[in-house]
Design an enzyme around this catalytic site. Sequence first.
Site, PDB file in Angstrom:
ATOM      1  N   GLU A  44       0.772  -1.236   0.096  1.00 18.11           N
ATOM      2  CA  GLU A  44       0.024  -0.180   0.081  1.00 18.11           C
ATOM      3  C   GLU A  44       0.771   1.382  -0.033  1.00 18.11           C
ATOM      4  OE1 GLU A  44      -3.704   2.118   2.389  1.00 18.11           O
ATOM      5  OE2 GLU A  44      -2.244   0.735   3.248  1.00 18.11           O
ATOM      6  N   LYS A  52      -9.020 -15.484  16.332  1.00 16.16           N
ATOM      7  CA  LYS A  52      -9.050 -14.779  14.948  1.00 16.16           C
ATOM      8  C   LYS A  52     -10.153 -13.957  14.750  1.00 16.16           C
ATOM      9  CE  LYS A  52      -5.574 -17.864  14.083  1.00 16.16           C
ATOM     10  NZ  LYS A  52      -4.417 -17.405  13.390  1.00 16.16           N
ATOM     11  N   HIS A  96      -1.778  10.863  -1.126  1.00 11.10           N
ATOM     12  CA  HIS A  96      -1.988   9.590  -1.775  1.00 11.10           C
ATOM     13  C   HIS A  96      -1.905   9.832  -3.498  1.00 11.10           C
ATOM     14  CE1 HIS A  96      -3.786   7.130   1.469  1.00 11.10           C
ATOM     15  NE2 HIS A  96      -3.072   6.209   0.685  1.00 11.10           N
TER      16      HIS A  96
END
Lengths: 391, 391, 391, 391
Positions: free
Chosen positions: A87, A218, A383
């Site tokens: 990312e 989890k 971004h």
Amino acid sequence: MSSIKIPRHADHDYTYAAADERRQFIQNQTGADLSHTSQYSFDPAILPGNIENFTGVVQMPLGFAGPLLVNGEHASGDFYVPMATTEGTLVASYSRGMGLTRAAGGVKTTVVDDAMQRSPVFAFEDARGARDFALWVTENFAGIKAAAETTTSSGKLRNIEQYPASRMLYLRFNFTTGDAAGQNMCGKAAYTACQWIIANYQGQMSHYFLSGNMDTDKKHSQLNTLHSRGKRVIAEVTLPRALLLEKMRTTPEKMYAARRTSQLGGLMAGAVHNGVHTANGIASVFIATGQDEANVAESHASLVYAEITPAGDYYYSVTLPSLIVATYGGGTGLATQKECLQVMDCYGAGKVRKLAEIIAATILCGEVSLGAAVVSEEWVSSHDELGRNRP
Amino acid sequence: MSSIKIPRHADHDYTYAAADERRQFIQNQTGADLSHTSQYSFDPAILPGNIENFTGVVQMPLGFAGPLLVNGEHASGDFYVPMATTEGTLVASYSRGMGLTRAAGGVKTTVVDDAMQRSPVFAFEDARGARDFALWVTENFAGIKAAAETTTSSGKLRNIEQYPASRMLYLRFNFTTGDAAGQNMCGKAAYTACQWIIANYQGQMSHYFLSGNMDTDKKHSQLNTLHSRGKRVIAEVTLPRALLLEKMRTTPEKMYAARRTSQLGGLMAGAVHNGVHTANGIASVFIATGQDEANVAESHASLVYAEITPAGDYYYSVTLPSLIVATYGGGTGLATQKECLQVMDCYGAGKVRKLAEIIAATILCGEVSLGAAVVSEEWVSSHDELGRNRP
Amino acid sequence: MSSIKIPRHADHDYTYAAADERRQFIQNQTGADLSHTSQYSFDPAILPGNIENFTGVVQMPLGFAGPLLVNGEHASGDFYVPMATTEGTLVASYSRGMGLTRAAGGVKTTVVDDAMQRSPVFAFEDARGARDFALWVTENFAGIKAAAETTTSSGKLRNIEQYPASRMLYLRFNFTTGDAAGQNMCGKAAYTACQWIIANYQGQMSHYFLSGNMDTDKKHSQLNTLHSRGKRVIAEVTLPRALLLEKMRTTPEKMYAARRTSQLGGLMAGAVHNGVHTANGIASVFIATGQDEANVAESHASLVYAEITPAGDYYYSVTLPSLIVATYGGGTGLATQKECLQVMDCYGAGKVRKLAEIIAATILCGEVSLGAAVVSEEWVSSHDELGRNRP
Amino acid sequence: MSSIKIPRHADHDYTYAAADERRQFIQNQTGADLSHTSQYSFDPAILPGNIENFTGVVQMPLGFAGPLLVNGEHASGDFYVPMATTEGTLVASYSRGMGLTRAAGGVKTTVVDDAMQRSPVFAFEDARGARDFALWVTENFAGIKAAAETTTSSGKLRNIEQYPASRMLYLRFNFTTGDAAGQNMCGKAAYTACQWIIANYQGQMSHYFLSGNMDTDKKHSQLNTLHSRGKRVIAEVTLPRALLLEKMRTTPEKMYAARRTSQLGGLMAGAVHNGVHTANGIASVFIATGQDEANVAESHASLVYAEITPAGDYYYSVTLPSLIVATYGGGTGLATQKECLQVMDCYGAGKVRKLAEIIAATILCGEVSLGAAVVSEEWVSSHDELGRNRP
């Protein structure tokens, strides 16, 4: 049907040859080319216990953020934090936050709790049967503990929480697990403890399950936020007003206004925590350091608390109530993962709280960095610049 | 202070040389050896938009599970599913479930919703100001949509949800985003839409933030479970009783009894979903296929529904309400990740729903596999055998 | 066994005689004396539709708080608010808050949403069946609406939300219900609509239930907070700093500090709303005005948002997302309940939003009153003085 | 301004005359007639500690449901349960359920926990300060307990839970409170304990609040569901298949299918509990017996667990984790409320667990009754018949 079955071998499955055989098989079956995934630098012989059907590797890009200045009880000084991610802007954003907190004197970190769980459930004829058993469990803690600890040298049964409902009693075994994350250690110890319980309990009992889901393995749960899972670690910093203005082009008031508004949005949405993007830091450091990557689900929980001090500075804290980390076992010993841990001097015995502190400090840096970016409207533009591959 | 700063270059930062310079720097600073992480098979020039401070790679072990038989509308036939993990038994457990569902005729999959969000918030003098604005937004949807869509060719603004609270109006923009996950596309489009709103709204407005947190980016929320985030995809199977007995040594009744008990435990614990270990499958496929690994936090949500049919078989379904996946952009184009997608013929345009279906089917297989193991007590023993490195 | 059965009569059950017969029966069976409960001032003939086995009344002490100054769109001016309670300090605390907000110019109120729900669920062979049906529902909204509205003159089907999961489609019918709370009106209308659906839908369908629980009747839910149930009404006030100091011996900063800390506690505890004690005001006004007392469960939800203004004053708002109230039907027409509504000119047609505004303003006053008391440590001492009967 | 102020008197406020003066005042101010509310059968002199500005009463219709057969440890035999409500069908529905469970041999009840809370919060310079304090609290429990218990003869400090977050330590004091609900008793005791803590703690401390909201007073929370608030009481019954068919025209399979579907709906909606309409029974019995009516918010939480037994019968249980009840103090001594308690022989010392058991059994009856009605489609028709006043 054997032609569609992935090749596996009882005796030499963790070898270059077996991996290559599987690669050929997948290529043949699908027509795909696996030339990149087949390039790795370690001997597959190290992999038993980490993966089955080993065929190659995924190459996750790795960047370092830092230096991060930590004022912890286990971690102290400057660290370069390995982050594996795809990312764009993530490493840059955390680095920016690290620069800010470093200029503010560093991040103070404190581990306040540490336990791993397995939660068996026992069923009875009625609620009174469960209540009788609850008393017995309390009285026989020593025996249960002794049985559990026969299975492990590093795990210790610290205490057992009890949750009665219907004709069941849900137990939540809390273990300390040394430098391992310890889920499997706990599972095995709890299993043995349950066998001991069944052998020794004289009362009526219908059946039991090794997990009644109150370990919430989890998945995120309120119970973990309340009673911790893994490490409960707190990171704190006070950001001087002048520094925020200079480095982030914003003020404590603006940052706090955004937090206040976003907290209401999160409450209305039923968001499970009030942080900003803790999962980004957690996931990328977890992957880099060989943690169980699925634990992002549990470990991304956070309790952020911020206030503008009487002096006009910005106190900011992140409490991670269920940070599941290890410096030993699991994926920590794999070739690249071990190197990443060693960069922080966090591989092996006696290092797990140090790692927990570094991660908590890292998370805090990411929170203040994005928090500041949002209010200074740099968010979209950064971004645009750094996130070219991110439609 | 330059000596402690990680080297970065404006013009040739994504090169072997820059990566190597950083590797040397980290080695010098920390004394660690990064010889494994520095071995990778691709040209760093592909990385802008995926990472900053690129230094090398983490080699995540990759195994394939399968064959998985999917009866989807986009995915149809047998697939080998790439899973990158360091957790022993994970690939074996998913494979076991795939074998079971394949013998039952395969997993039926259905995509029922598909949208990505950004949720700006607008503040006013009072609640009535927010209410006036809400009407205006409804009336001006066409203008807002047009503005948003100037920034993207593949993103379409589908609708805007409105959530009033105090003197704010929280909006939740729903975009369709083609084959990309689309968070950044949505951020940019929403930003431009907000600029248009500010320029065109004649009423009083105090301020706005690009996110009021009702996109609940990077964290689980009830809102996502209700209204979806990314793909909402449902996987279903009916497991014949005889098959369960033969392959899993258990019955629908035993499996359902464990589910029933564990659902009560999860409710009491405040667990955010009622699946078993969805995060395991989500995380390992996400890493293998270049998804944003932090989205495990959102995507691990599930709604499991099971019932014993009148014929005595076991119907089992998993609804994933917020599966955030892409087959284009982000990390999907990286060397090994692209290969993993190609193994399933899921790389590039027009493939994202196919990938969503395969992942949902995979998750279902993992749920029934662990669900069966828990009741047949194979759980602890299989970890003992396969999870050697997992203390 | 007839001797133990509570007497009931088909034809004259709502008479003094029948009530007295039951009283005698209970006295005989239990030895208790019911001389107080048998004293009431109305004819039992008004009670059908409100209770069965009517035997007498519970006399709930009634006090008035006020004057409350409301600046609403439906309620405007001073009101005296009837509160039925047995909890000492409650009326005094709300009155104190009303005095404070009155000195600040009154409470501004705004109704922003208004709908009541019933949520049937339809099951199909698979998720695709449910998806087909979802499209059909959208296309056949007019027919569904027409069918629903045959059962009621005041209820209107506004829209239908759709929530797919597994092989089911959960619908949430939103009705406007005039001045009634409308749960039963919605139940009947939804039932008729479902009969129409079943008669007209050509596709395969397994079965349906009139409620799939997504109306979350009689219980709090995040869905209600998001999409409202009953009235969504917002109360706001700005409390001048000087006024807080003078009347409450505290400052905005102190009050906000307590809120900030208590919000973190509530988040950690998994509290369902971030108000202080909204249930107190809701319950006591509900009982006084003949609302369904069980709806406290849903209606106590709140979203409190406060900030210190740039001028140093204290802006405070309460959003009630699921306030279920009526000024017609249910218990509103009973003798004392009607009088309590009439005190606020809130009985009968066209008054329900007025009542909603008054209640929201009342709740806000109770929140700021207790909020101030907690920080000025008057809390314990006022309970000592006024709460003599409260061990 | 005195003309708008509700009359109040320091010395004779709880008299007929003072009440009448207020009634006249309200009538004059509003033009409303309060002739019904002014009719009550007790001397206002009993009211101090229950209400301020006493003006009259609300007459809540009272019906009895029963007989209810309870097989408890404190309650044993047949009971007639007083329910004050304005909601038609409520008493009939609970009665129907009582008839069913009576025919099945009665409801078994078990109290498994019992404590009331106050949760102060202490703030420090940093998280380590909070951690030091946590150790001190553990070591000084005896002193804290002694200080707390100076304020009450019936309240005992059982234990203190600790929840660290940021630089705060949230404590949750658990008291046993005899036959009183005990919120105020706990508040006073906690206040005194905090004064002792402040006087004796040598370490640095910034400030404290008497409630940090982890008692979650007057609101539902996950914490209460986990660790109880008030009584944790469990009701159980096994309904024979033949009985369900005969009395309810349904089967265990049909009832369970509805539950399973509605549980998924509730999970998706973010409903706080998985019961059906517990709030109905809680609210109506609470009002009848002088409980704090606002506690419906907390007490309506439930954990329902049902299963079809191997013999084909229907086991059904309700766990109420936070049932706040009293048989002494508060509103329990008021004229009608005391009578209602006496009907069940539940007034005064040593009766509180008996009352808790009866309420839990009552709630179970209402759950199975509505649960059966929903599947047999009698639900709408019974409201049509009995709910005439409920639009």
